[in-house]
Design a protein around this motif. Sequence first.
Motif, short mmCIF file in Angstrom:
data_model
loop_
_atom_site.label_atom_id
_atom_site.label_comp_id
_atom_site.label_asym_id
_atom_site.label_seq_id
_atom_site.Cartn_x
_atom_site.Cartn_y
_atom_site.Cartn_z
N ARG A 33 68.86 68.55 96.29
CA ARG A 33 70.28 68.87 95.99
C ARG A 33 70.65 69.86 95.25
O ARG A 33 71.67 70.42 95.30
CB ARG A 33 71.11 67.33 95.36
CG ARG A 33 71.01 66.39 96.30
CD ARG A 33 71.85 65.23 95.84
NE ARG A 33 71.67 64.19 96.64
CZ ARG A 33 71.18 63.00 96.55
NH1 ARG A 33 70.44 62.74 95.38
NH2 ARG A 33 71.03 61.86 97.14
N ASP A 65 66.98 58.21 96.90
CA ASP A 65 66.32 58.03 95.53
C ASP A 65 66.19 56.81 95.32
O ASP A 65 65.47 56.56 94.52
CB ASP A 65 67.69 58.86 94.66
CG ASP A 65 67.84 60.08 95.00
OD1 ASP A 65 66.55 60.83 94.96
OD2 ASP A 65 68.80 60.88 94.99
N HIS A 107 67.20 63.77 95.95
CA HIS A 107 67.69 64.30 94.76
C HIS A 107 67.26 65.64 94.26
O HIS A 107 67.61 66.63 93.86
CB HIS A 107 67.71 63.56 93.39
CG HIS A 107 66.43 63.35 92.51
ND1 HIS A 107 65.49 62.30 92.94
CD2 HIS A 107 65.97 64.22 91.70
CE1 HIS A 107 64.30 62.45 92.18
NE2 HIS A 107 64.64 63.61 91.40
N GLU A 108 65.70 66.05 94.58
CA GLU A 108 64.94 67.16 94.32
C GLU A 108 65.70 68.25 95.38
O GLU A 108 65.48 69.54 94.80
CB GLU A 108 63.58 67.17 94.65
CG GLU A 108 62.94 66.10 93.88
CD GLU A 108 61.28 65.74 94.12
OE1 GLU A 108 60.66 66.75 93.75
OE2 GLU A 108 60.97 64.88 94.61
#
Length: 132
Positions: A19, A128, A16-17
């Motif tokens: 994205r 995640d 997620h970091e």
Amino acid sequence: MRDRFQGRARRELFAHELRGYSVFAVNNPGPLSLIDLRHEGASLLGAPTDAVRGRAHQAGRTLSQQLYDQTSAGGIVYMSRITNRECVAVYDRAVAEKLVVNAPVTAPIRLASLPTDPRALHIEVLEDDDRD
């Protein structure tokens, strides 16, 4: 990722970091005026060394803002302090009229062949659902 992993044995990022970032190819079909801060360029302007090679970014932001305010340049070209490769920062005033996107936007986690892929930097990308 700059200095995030300094002194750490484990180099991990969650998917997620990544994205929030995207990578795309651009072309400048016409002239793009850049101020050259590579090599002695910044020194010739009288800029402090922290502005182009410093770990903290405030001096570089200040220099860039001054160049933006005092010139009509489309951006700057400088050397990365981490990779020692050329980087280009294009100012907003030049983006729409000087650059053309040549490829669709792609999430960087899918670009395994690029040298900027996290795995090439020995960084493990965790899903995640692997969070503790």
